[in-house]
Design a protein around this motif. Structure first.
Motif, short mmCIF file in Angstrom:
data_model
loop_
_atom_site.label_atom_id
_atom_site.label_comp_id
_atom_site.label_asym_id
_atom_site.label_seq_id
_atom_site.Cartn_x
_atom_site.Cartn_y
_atom_site.Cartn_z
N VAL B 112 0.70 -1.26 0.00
CA VAL B 112 0.05 0.06 0.09
C VAL B 112 0.84 1.07 0.04
O VAL B 112 1.91 1.30 0.76
CB VAL B 112 -0.96 -0.06 1.28
CG1 VAL B 112 -1.84 1.28 1.10
CG2 VAL B 112 -1.69 -1.13 1.12
N ARG B 194 -4.81 5.47 7.24
CA ARG B 194 -5.97 4.80 6.13
C ARG B 194 -5.15 3.85 5.31
O ARG B 194 -5.63 2.66 5.16
CB ARG B 194 -6.26 5.83 5.38
CG ARG B 194 -7.44 5.67 4.38
CD ARG B 194 -7.88 6.61 3.65
NE ARG B 194 -6.82 7.16 2.37
CZ ARG B 194 -6.68 8.26 1.71
NH1 ARG B 194 -7.77 9.12 2.19
NH2 ARG B 194 -5.82 8.55 1.03
N ALA B 195 -3.78 4.11 5.12
CA ALA B 195 -2.94 2.84 4.53
C ALA B 195 -2.87 1.65 5.42
O ALA B 195 -2.99 0.72 4.96
CB ALA B 195 -1.79 3.39 4.27
N VAL B 198 -5.69 -1.02 5.36
CA VAL B 198 -5.64 -1.86 4.43
C VAL B 198 -5.08 -3.14 5.07
O VAL B 198 -5.37 -4.39 4.49
CB VAL B 198 -5.00 -1.32 2.89
CG1 VAL B 198 -5.11 -2.48 1.93
CG2 VAL B 198 -5.55 -0.21 2.80
N SER C 196 -5.35 3.10 -4.64
CA SER C 196 -4.17 2.72 -3.72
C SER C 196 -4.62 1.82 -2.24
O SER C 196 -3.89 1.30 -1.66
CB SER C 196 -3.39 3.90 -3.05
OG SER C 196 -4.10 4.66 -2.21
N LEU C 197 -5.98 2.14 -2.18
CA LEU C 197 -6.46 1.23 -1.06
C LEU C 197 -7.08 -0.23 -1.34
O LEU C 197 -7.71 -0.61 -0.60
CB LEU C 197 -7.62 2.24 -0.41
CG LEU C 197 -6.97 3.28 0.34
CD1 LEU C 197 -8.20 4.20 0.76
CD2 LEU C 197 -6.21 3.12 1.33
#
Lengths: 427, 303, 328
Positions: B112, B194-195, B198, C196-197
């Motif tokens: 990510v 947020r990354a 994932v 990207s998610l």
């Protein structure tokens, strides 16, 4: 209420595109050398009983009458130069030609089947608009027609592309710059000025009022407000609608012609049929485009324009007055667009939605050549112009724009940066 | 040399030990590489922006990718994460070849990235930003979307995990704010959180310190260290050498599209080739302003 | 001047059949543009697909209206896929140009002589469309409304149309509050971030285009059924732009935005037209004629679109928090 308006608009549109609809396919004939065509009303009904006469250089005349399918065939004794006349008294009631003077025209028949297209309208106007013939002769004719059309497109596309290059605005109201120019010339023309004088005045007026003024009143403040490019694009759509219906309000919905050169008789240059005005306009267009290119290459502000198109932030940092460049670009763009509008007004007619009708073709040219590059716009315009005319060899005339739009979509999918554009760096 | 190493950081110690015996040459093999790239190249016009022969990233470490402006760092990032297409090249994640895969697939496989210009989704709340990061949500399928009972439970679990992460990044008081209303530094934090939502094995941060005020930089560095301590590999791009010194376990230096040096931060900063690359492109001015010690080193290296 | 009559006529239009056609197109566009951020400038093509499906199936092929509705949805889906698969990877402004070009291309094709046998050329398809629908009208044969000037037939269309519109609004509400809605909103904000998610952005955009196109196709079906006529030149690009105006007026990315926008748009437009016509007919204004009213209405529409986009891009019921973001 709106329905009534829409109906009225529909009728308008029907009459204005009459010439597109009227050219059906002609049947093959036994005779070796013929002039043939199909007469159809805008609503698609065959026009019967119309007498068309061809008179040769030797004074011998032959005539044909349109049958129940609207088809007429004039068998000719031999190839040569002919004057073709349509007997307007035989037209059914309500069906007219645009200009009665246009009912007569000369053309060269080299042999084989020569098709002519005669535009009819129901209560509106049109005229003998274009002609076509078989084989190689037709290819040459269409190619040259395409070049002339391409020049109009180029005049319109250069401004569209310069504005996009320097400000990033995808201007959906650029077509209206053509219409405004054409109608400004019409106003001066109606007031008594010969179009030869009215046209340059209108172009200068358009350049400074519609170009410089528009940028000053609308786009510059929007840039100051940091309005997004997509928002600006939608603003330009609103402006286009506003301007279009302003023209309807003041000039009405019917097409109009300039007082001079409206029914100029055609001339034959070898196999190529045209009018003197189209040739002169074509030459002037080439001059205007060449001057623009030279200006961009040589002049300081021209070079600055290219620098701004390349990278506005960097250009600004190196001391270029970006806003001044943008002002100049609007002036030139609007001037060239007004020229294109007058060109269309002289060779066809002026009508309120003329700009809207050509806008997508302008986009096609710009996208084909590459967004933001002026040479791209010119090359793209010539390709699109010739392409549109040449496709009528294989597809019906009424669908020629379809071909151009299809080409544009295809280009966007295969090579979005255009033929001459650079590939963008991602990320 | 490693005097500033926190004693309570087993991740750092592990990374240090693993990399201790690695050769300090470009393209050196690592004991446990998570990412291996070979012959990756990308040309823009006549300019070869990236031309990397071989590079490996050690699992569980913080690796910095540094180099002067225009060295091709971000382009390499774009290529590795699938956001740009290379002219040539093969690379693997956990030995699985991933070249040519769509970027969203790479994200799902555990790689990510973040972006140099923060991409906080402005008109969405902080919580929605976070929830977007969660993977495998059944409610993201259009046919389930209208049947809340198929995704409500999962949504609650994701929200709990998001709250926990937001707490770590000091954003838990902002969950209902629009992301666009956060400060620049907070947006960076949000993007990082947020990354992590994932659930990546490797996070690739593109200039995480860019545009963040100096006061916040320290806490940002702390967060990046924490990511490693949780067992996630970090690869980050930075052009300022000083920034990387404190937190990275390994430094890869790029110049003109190529990897020119590799090694632990201190060794790399003494490398004359590296100094020349920086000085060559910056004419020394920024560097001297940033760190006088480096200037001294560079003189030492040249004599 | 009879203000009572003007008001009645205005209300009739604000909630009438034409307004409903625009409403369906706007609900569809709200999913595409409002929530997903797709700059679909060819929405009119989906309306045309719906209308022509009904026209061709019922008139050209003499088959059932109900079948034509199924065909309309299939056609609009195919259209969305044809438009979307190649173009959704393009930049936003390219997408806009491709979609508007495609909508014009389709209009030129259906109005052409070459396909006259199927699509009726420039005249379009006119005749008993939607008989099966009107046969279901439960209103008594001698039914008249006390105030509003809808015919029995129009009222039946309006009742069914508004019920469907509310149903679709509910559908959109359900969609956008789900995780699916969160993904498309993310795409609107920043596509790369969502990629990207780990989201397959392309598929979501395509879904949004298909769903929005399908709802717009219902506008076309309604058109054919209510007006008993499908004409190519009513499907000009300006239709799409009026839908954009409606959406921006009511507020893009607001569940009730399309409804609010449609009613306000038609109320203002019709009200203005009626008042102006009345002033002209009664001799209060002598420098304009009745035919000018149409042009002035369109001019105002264009001006309205410009002013909305410049001053209130979030619609007339803007959210204060969003307003604050815009000011940044």
């Amino acid at each position: 209420m709106l329905r009534r308006v829409r109906l009225a608009l529909g009728v308008l549109l029907l009459t204005s595109v009459a010439f597109l609809v009227s050219g059906g396919l002609s049947p093959a004939t036994a005779a070796d050398t013929t002039i043939t065509g199909t007469l159809t009303s805008p609503s698609g009904i065959a026009v019967t009983g119309v007498v068309i006469t061809a008179t040769g250089a030797d004074g011998v005349s032959v005539s044909g009458t349109s049958d129940e399918k609207g088809v007429f065939v004039i068998p000719l004794p031999a190839g040569g130069s002919y004057t073709v006349e349509l007997d307007v008294t035989t037209l059914p009631e309500g069906i007219t030609l645009n200009n009665e003077a246009d009912a007569s025209r000369s053309l060269l028949v080299l042999g084989g089947e020569k098709r002519i297209i005669i535009g009819l309208s129901e209560g509106g106007e049109s005229g003998i608009v274009t002609e076509s013939s078989g084989t190689a002769e037709r290819v040459v004719q269409l190619f040259l027609d395409g070049i002339l059309y391409g020049l109009v497109i180029a005049l319109g596309a250069v401004g569209l592309n310069l504005v996009f290059g320097t400000t990033g605005l995808t201007n959906f109201s650029h077509g209206e710059l053509l219409s405004l120019g054409a109608f400004t010339a019409l106003t001066f023309n109606t007031a008594g000025l010969n179009i030869i004088i009215a046209a340059p005045i209108a172009i200068v007026f358009a350049a400074f009022v519609y170009g410089w003024g528009q940028n000053r009143i609308l786009w510059r403040p929007l840039r100051r407000r940091k309005t997004g490019l997509i928002a600006a694009m939608i603003v330009s759509i609103g402006l286009a609608i506003f301007l279009r219906y302003t023209l309807v309000l003041f000039f009405g919905g019917a097409p109009e012609s300039y007082k001079q050169f409206a029914g100029q008789p055609g001339i034959a240059l070898g196999p190529f049929n045209t009018t003197p005005k189209a040739l002169i306009l074509g030459a002037l267009a080439i001059l205007a485009l060449a001057a623009t290119v030279v200006w961009l290459q040589r002049s300081r502000i021209g070079k600055a324009t290219r620098a701004v198109s390349d990278n506005p932030a960097l250009a600004s940092a190196t001391g270029i007055d970006v806003e001044r460049v943008i002002s100049v670009v609007w002036i030139i763009g609007a001037g060239l667009a007004a020229f294109a509008g007058i060109y269309l007004g002289l060779t066809q007619n002026t009508v309120w939605n003329m700009g809207q009708r050509i806008l997508l073709v302008l986009f096609a040219a710009v996208i084909l050549g590459g967004l933001g590059t002026i040479y791209g716009a010119i090359v793209g315009a010539m390709v699109v112009g010739i392409f549109i005319q040449m496709t009528t060899l294989v597809i019906p005339t009424e669908m020629k724009t379809v071909g151009a739009l299809f080409l544009m979509i295809l280009i966007l999918l295969v090579r979005p940066q255009g033929l001459l554009g650079r590939k963008e760096r991602v990320g | 040399m490693h005097a500033n190493t926190e004693n309570t950081a087993p991740g750092r110690a592990a990374a240090y030990n693993a990399l201790r015996d690695v050769a300090q040459v470009p393209g050196s093999p690592k004991p446990d590489p998570i990412l291996i790239a070979d012959h990756v190249s990308r040309q823009f016009g006549g300019l070869k922006a990236v031309d990397v022969a071989h590079v490996e990233i050690q699992r569980g470490s913080i690796t910095a990718l540094i180099g002067p402006n225009g060295a091709g760092k971000t382009t390499l990032f774009n290529l590795l994460t699938g956001f740009d297409k290379p002219d040539t090249g093969q690379w693997t994640l956990n030995t699985k070849p991933i070249a040519g895969k769509a970027p969203y697939r790479l994200a799902r496989m555990g790689m990510v990235r973040t972006f140099q210009l923060t991409k906080a989704l402005s008109r969405m709340t902080v919580m929605d930003n976070m929830l977007l990061g969660a993977n495998g949500q059944s409610g993201e399928r259009v046919f389930n979307a209208l049947l809340p009972f198929t995704w409500k439970a999962q949504e609650r679990a994701n929200a709990e995990r998001a709250m926990e992460l937001l707490g770590r990044f000091n954003l838990d008081t902002k969950i209902d704010d629009f992301a666009g209303s956060l400060s620049g530094g907070q947006r960076k934090l949000l993007e990082m959180a947020r990354a992590l939502m994932v659930g990546p094995e490797i996070v690739m941060l593109d200039e995480p310190m860019a545009g963040v005020n100096p006061a916040l930089t320290q806490s940002l560095l702390g967060h990046i260290k924490n990511i490693r301590e949780e067992g996630t590999t970090v690869l980050f791009v930075e052009h300022d050498m000083d920034m990387v010194h404190d937190i990275s376990d390994w430094v890869i230096v790029m110049a003109q599209g190529q990897v020119i040096a590799e090694g632990p931060p201190d060794a790399v900063m003494k490398d004359p080739q590296v100094i020349e690359a920086y000085l060559g492109s910056r004419h020394g001015s920024a560097l001297t302003a940033d760190g006088t010690s480096l200037t001294a080193d560079s003189q030492g290296g040249n004599t | 001047m009879d203000f009572g009559q003007i008001f009645t006529l205005t209300i009739t239009q604000a909630f009438g059949v034409t307004a409903l056609i625009y409403l369906f197109a706007a609900i569809g566009l709200n999913i595409q543009f409002g929530y997903t951020g797709l700059l679909n400038f060819g929405q009119v093509a989906f309306v045309a697909a719906g209308a022509y499906s009904v026209g061709v199936i019922v008139l050209t092929f003499d088959l059932s209206l109900w079948l034509s509705i199924v065909v309309a949805l299939i056609t609009s889906t195919i259209l969305a896929l044809l438009l979307g698969i190649p173009t959704l990877r393009l930049r936003a402004d390219y997408l806009a140009i491709v979609t508007i070009a495609a909508s014009e291309l389709l209009r030129l094709l259906v109005r052409s002589i070459a396909f006259k046998d199927v699509f009726g050329g420039a005249q379009g398809l006119n005749g008993k469309l939607g008989q099966e629908f009107h046969d279901l009208n439960p209103l008594p044969a001698d039914f008249t409304l006390p105030v509003l000037s809808w015919s029995r037939q129009d009222l039946w269309v309006v009742i069914v149309g508004w019920s469907l519109a509310l149903l679709f609004t509910l559908f959109v509400w359900g969609l956008v509050r789900s995780p699916w809605g969160r993904v498309v909103k993310g795409i609107r904000e920043d596509e790369d971030a969502v990629v990207s998610l780990g989201k397959n952005v392309f598929v979501y955009k395509l879904q949004a285009l298909v769903i929005g196109g399908g709802i717009a196709a219902f506008g076309g079906i309604l058109w054919a059924v209510a007006k008993q006529s499908v004409q190519p030149d009513t499907f000009q690009p300006d239709f799409t732009f009026f839908v954009f105006t409606i959406l921006l007026l009511g507020g893009a990315a607001r569940v009730f935005g399309p409804i609010a926008g449609t009613v306000i748009f038609w109320f203002l437009l019709a009200g203005f037209g009626e008042v102006l016509s009345s002033l002209i007919n009664n001799g209060y204004i002598d420098f304009l004629t009745a035919t000018d009213v149409g042009s002035i209405r369109f001019m105002l529409m264009g001006l309205g679109l410009m002013l909305l986009m410049i001053f209130r891009p979030q619609g007339i019921f803007g959210d204060r928090r969003e307003l604050a973001l815009d000011a940044r």
